[in-house]
Design a protein around this motif. Structure first.
Motif, PDB file in Angstrom:
ATOM      1  N   ARG A 112     -63.764  45.318  -4.840  1.00  0.00           N
ATOM      2  CA  ARG A 112     -62.588  44.766  -4.693  1.00  0.00           C
ATOM      3  C   ARG A 112     -62.459  43.449  -5.306  1.00  0.00           C
ATOM      4  O   ARG A 112     -62.366  42.396  -4.871  1.00  0.00           O
ATOM      5  CB  ARG A 112     -61.768  44.610  -3.253  1.00  0.00           C
ATOM      6  CG  ARG A 112     -61.213  45.913  -2.694  1.00  0.00           C
ATOM      7  CD  ARG A 112     -60.948  45.462  -0.974  1.00  0.00           C
ATOM      8  NE  ARG A 112     -59.960  45.071  -0.933  1.00  0.00           N
ATOM      9  CZ  ARG A 112     -58.844  45.460  -0.843  1.00  0.00           C
ATOM     10  NH1 ARG A 112     -58.540  46.753  -0.871  1.00  0.00           N
ATOM     11  NH2 ARG A 112     -57.612  44.833  -0.907  1.00  0.00           N
ATOM     12  N   ALA A 113     -62.519  43.557  -6.794  1.00  0.00           N
ATOM     13  CA  ALA A 113     -62.692  42.366  -7.668  1.00  0.00           C
ATOM     14  C   ALA A 113     -61.122  41.713  -7.670  1.00  0.00           C
ATOM     15  O   ALA A 113     -60.264  42.498  -7.316  1.00  0.00           O
ATOM     16  CB  ALA A 113     -63.098  42.647  -9.154  1.00  0.00           C
ATOM     17  N   LEU A 114     -61.025  40.608  -8.374  1.00  0.00           N
ATOM     18  CA  LEU A 114     -59.729  39.923  -8.126  1.00  0.00           C
ATOM     19  C   LEU A 114     -59.223  39.654  -9.408  1.00  0.00           C
ATOM     20  O   LEU A 114     -60.071  39.103 -10.365  1.00  0.00           O
ATOM     21  CB  LEU A 114     -59.630  38.803  -7.134  1.00  0.00           C
ATOM     22  CG  LEU A 114     -59.770  39.168  -5.763  1.00  0.00           C
ATOM     23  CD1 LEU A 114     -60.043  37.809  -5.034  1.00  0.00           C
ATOM     24  CD2 LEU A 114     -58.406  39.761  -5.077  1.00  0.00           C
ATOM     25  N   VAL A 115     -58.061  39.794 -10.035  1.00  0.00           N
ATOM     26  CA  VAL A 115     -57.371  39.378 -11.220  1.00  0.00           C
ATOM     27  C   VAL A 115     -56.163  38.703 -10.981  1.00  0.00           C
ATOM     28  O   VAL A 115     -55.251  39.141 -10.430  1.00  0.00           O
ATOM     29  CB  VAL A 115     -57.505  40.480 -12.273  1.00  0.00           C
ATOM     30  CG1 VAL A 115     -56.477  41.692 -11.545  1.00  0.00           C
ATOM     31  CG2 VAL A 115     -57.154  40.079 -13.504  1.00  0.00           C
ATOM     32  N   ARG A 166     -65.539  36.991  -6.024  1.00  0.00           N
ATOM     33  CA  ARG A 166     -64.962  36.508  -4.370  1.00  0.00           C
ATOM     34  C   ARG A 166     -66.101  35.427  -3.975  1.00  0.00           C
ATOM     35  O   ARG A 166     -67.278  35.831  -4.164  1.00  0.00           O
ATOM     36  CB  ARG A 166     -65.071  37.713  -3.761  1.00  0.00           C
ATOM     37  CG  ARG A 166     -64.113  37.546  -2.537  1.00  0.00           C
ATOM     38  CD  ARG A 166     -64.127  39.020  -1.810  1.00  0.00           C
ATOM     39  NE  ARG A 166     -63.143  40.169  -2.634  1.00  0.00           N
ATOM     40  CZ  ARG A 166     -61.996  40.286  -2.399  1.00  0.00           C
ATOM     41  NH1 ARG A 166     -61.554  39.648  -1.211  1.00  0.00           N
ATOM     42  NH2 ARG A 166     -61.311  41.380  -2.851  1.00  0.00           N
ATOM     43  N   THR A 209     -57.572  45.856 -10.718  1.00  0.00           N
ATOM     44  CA  THR A 209     -58.291  45.214 -12.051  1.00  0.00           C
ATOM     45  C   THR A 209     -58.248  46.382 -13.106  1.00  0.00           C
ATOM     46  O   THR A 209     -58.769  46.024 -14.114  1.00  0.00           O
ATOM     47  CB  THR A 209     -59.825  45.020 -11.663  1.00  0.00           C
ATOM     48  OG1 THR A 209     -60.400  46.226 -10.695  1.00  0.00           O
ATOM     49  CG2 THR A 209     -59.891  43.861 -10.622  1.00  0.00           C
ATOM     50  N   LEU A 258     -48.961  33.424  -5.197  1.00  0.00           N
ATOM     51  CA  LEU A 258     -50.086  33.251  -4.205  1.00  0.00           C
ATOM     52  C   LEU A 258     -49.236  32.334  -3.013  1.00  0.00           C
ATOM     53  O   LEU A 258     -49.572  32.305  -1.973  1.00  0.00           O
ATOM     54  CB  LEU A 258     -51.413  32.891  -4.680  1.00  0.00           C
ATOM     55  CG  LEU A 258     -52.044  33.788  -5.687  1.00  0.00           C
ATOM     56  CD1 LEU A 258     -53.263  33.059  -6.228  1.00  0.00           C
ATOM     57  CD2 LEU A 258     -52.296  35.182  -4.817  1.00  0.00           C
ATOM     58  N   ASP A 263     -57.611  38.901   0.708  1.00  0.00           N
ATOM     59  CA  ASP A 263     -57.312  38.906  -0.922  1.00  0.00           C
ATOM     60  C   ASP A 263     -56.593  37.846  -1.441  1.00  0.00           C
ATOM     61  O   ASP A 263     -57.162  37.081  -2.465  1.00  0.00           O
ATOM     62  CB  ASP A 263     -56.807  40.176  -1.197  1.00  0.00           C
ATOM     63  CG  ASP A 263     -57.848  41.488  -1.234  1.00  0.00           C
ATOM     64  OD1 ASP A 263     -58.878  41.368  -0.949  1.00  0.00           O
ATOM     65  OD2 ASP A 263     -57.191  42.653  -1.091  1.00  0.00           O
ATOM     66  N   LEU A 264     -55.737  37.397  -0.651  1.00  0.00           N
ATOM     67  CA  LEU A 264     -54.885  36.311  -1.029  1.00  0.00           C
ATOM     68  C   LEU A 264     -55.592  34.918  -1.110  1.00  0.00           C
ATOM     69  O   LEU A 264     -55.433  34.080  -1.909  1.00  0.00           O
ATOM     70  CB  LEU A 264     -53.648  36.298  -0.366  1.00  0.00           C
ATOM     71  CG  LEU A 264     -52.426  37.323  -0.462  1.00  0.00           C
ATOM     72  CD1 LEU A 264     -51.491  37.196   0.576  1.00  0.00           C
ATOM     73  CD2 LEU A 264     -51.820  37.401  -1.806  1.00  0.00           C
ATOM     74  N   ILE A 265     -56.144  34.653  -0.083  1.00  0.00           N
ATOM     75  CA  ILE A 265     -57.136  33.153  -0.010  1.00  0.00           C
ATOM     76  C   ILE A 265     -58.187  33.333  -1.095  1.00  0.00           C
ATOM     77  O   ILE A 265     -58.209  32.372  -1.707  1.00  0.00           O
ATOM     78  CB  ILE A 265     -57.821  33.238   1.513  1.00  0.00           C
ATOM     79  CG1 ILE A 265     -56.670  33.305   2.570  1.00  0.00           C
ATOM     80  CG2 ILE A 265     -58.572  32.043   1.557  1.00  0.00           C
ATOM     81  CD1 ILE A 265     -57.131  33.295   4.027  1.00  0.00           C
ATOM     82  N   ALA A 276     -53.301  41.701  -7.067  1.00  0.00           N
ATOM     83  CA  ALA A 276     -54.330  40.841  -7.199  1.00  0.00           C
ATOM     84  C   ALA A 276     -55.867  41.767  -7.431  1.00  0.00           C
ATOM     85  O   ALA A 276     -56.883  41.326  -7.962  1.00  0.00           O
ATOM     86  CB  ALA A 276     -54.699  39.847  -6.415  1.00  0.00           C
ATOM     87  N   ALA A 300     -58.176  30.640  -8.268  1.00  0.00           N
ATOM     88  CA  ALA A 300     -57.311  29.968  -8.993  1.00  0.00           C
ATOM     89  C   ALA A 300     -57.217  28.653  -8.960  1.00  0.00           C
ATOM     90  O   ALA A 300     -56.358  27.718  -9.639  1.00  0.00           O
ATOM     91  CB  ALA A 300     -55.767  30.292  -8.552  1.00  0.00           C
ATOM     92  N   ALA A 347     -58.054  34.974  -3.969  1.00  0.00           N
ATOM     93  CA  ALA A 347     -57.265  34.801  -4.892  1.00  0.00           C
ATOM     94  C   ALA A 347     -56.729  33.194  -5.246  1.00  0.00           C
ATOM     95  O   ALA A 347     -57.277  32.867  -6.265  1.00  0.00           O
ATOM     96  CB  ALA A 347     -56.300  35.665  -5.264  1.00  0.00           C
ATOM     97  N   ALA A 348     -56.441  32.719  -4.373  1.00  0.00           N
ATOM     98  CA  ALA A 348     -56.108  31.366  -4.399  1.00  0.00           C
ATOM     99  C   ALA A 348     -57.351  30.450  -4.805  1.00  0.00           C
ATOM    100  O   ALA A 348     -57.215  29.647  -5.491  1.00  0.00           O
ATOM    101  CB  ALA A 348     -55.259  30.856  -3.030  1.00  0.00           C
TER     102      ALA A 348
END
Lengths: 139, 152
Positions: free
Chosen positions: B134-137, B149, A39, A57, B86-88, A36, B94, B90-91
């Motif tokens: 630390r961007a998220l994709v 974030r 990038t 996730l 990161d997972l939180i 994640a 989403a 990202a969720a």
């Protein structure tokens, strides 16, 4: 409801590569989080990192608690194996304690106590034989 | 020796130990040692003959690995917390709810949303200074989405 094993297995199928091992939940959680945050498209393509989906996730978040426990468990077992390997090689408790970072004055006692605590935590853990080169044992 | 000097000396020692183990145990591309956790794992597997292709450890390897156990434990906690954060994030990006996230994290249904939000706040505060780049994709409905974030 899928169990931890099934979730790890699913993430293994999506993320594992010959250069990226996923042996259990700690690696599975880290791989999804790393994916994640990858990038850079060139890196993603070069390293064959998949884009995490909501299902990924879901699996990774569900594995967080298990991963936390397992990561510590693996390290405790590694520490136990290393301590017993050092004893097998003839090293003293004082020597082991100093390497583990205990104060010189209490290193021997602390190392023994730590070993006892680890042994009590993993009573069934059998290391069997050790593979060690002891031709150049130095203190 | 000041406290800072002591800490600096300790870090140099850790770096040298990881480097020594990496020089002996690296087997790219499958096994590349980049930190204390890898170093401890490789040597501990090798002493019980559970690591294909690894050299036979000597006492200096065992000494280096023992001295890295504490660092490996600290790194494991840090890595884990950053991954969880990161997972939180990202969720959330989403479109998942705090309730959903809390339930995935194993909190009880009645307190799931509150507990997840509180956990995110704690982790964010702890790691905020490392999050700038630390961007998220992720992939949502077949589309690649870059996520900003969310601040707690």
């Amino acid at each position: 409801m899928r169990d931890e094993y099934q979730r790890v297995e699913r993430l293994q199928e999506r993320y594992a590569k010959p250069w990226r091992h996923i042996l259990g939940s700690p690696e599975a959680v880290r791989e999804v989080a790393d994916a994640a945050t990858t990038t850079n498209e060139v890196s993603r393509h070069h390293l064959e990192v998949p884009l995490p989906t909501v299902a990924d996730l879901d699996d990774a978040l569900s594995l967080v608690a298990d991963a936390r426990n397992k990561a510590m468990l693996y390290l405790n077992i590694a520490e136990l194996d290393l301590v017993e390997a050092a004893r097998f090689a003839g090293q003293s408790w004082q020597w082991i304690g100093e390497r583990l970072g205990y104060a010189t004055s209490s290193a021997e006692r602390s190392a023994k106590a730590r070993h006892q605590a680890l042994r009590a935590k993993f009573p069934g853990h059998e290391t069997g034989a050790f593979t060690l080169d002891i031709s150049e044992v130095r203190s | 020796m000041t406290r800072q000097e002591g800490r600096a000396r300790l870090l140099i020692g850790e770096h040298d130990r990881i480097k020594r183990i990496a020089q002996r145990y690296d087997r790219p591309p499958a096994r590349v040692i980049v930190g204390a956790q890898d170093a401890v794992r490789e040597v501990s597997h090798a002493v019980v003959n559970d690591s294909y292709g690894a050299p036979v450890p000597d006492v200096l390897d065992v000494a280096a690995a023992l001295a890295l156990v504490d660092r490996a434990r600290k790194d494991a906690v840090s890595d884990h917390e950053l991954a969880e954060l990161d997972l939180i994030a990202a969720a959330l990006g989403a479109g998942q709810s705090w309730q959903w996230i809390g339930e995935q994290l194993g909190y009880e249904t009645v307190a799931a949303a509150r507990s997840a939000r509180s956990r995110y706040k704690i982790l964010y505060a702890r790691w905020a200074r490392f999050l700038d780049d630390r961007a998220l994709v992720i992939e949502v409905d077949g589309q690649q989405v870059t996520i900003e974030r969310m601040q707690p």
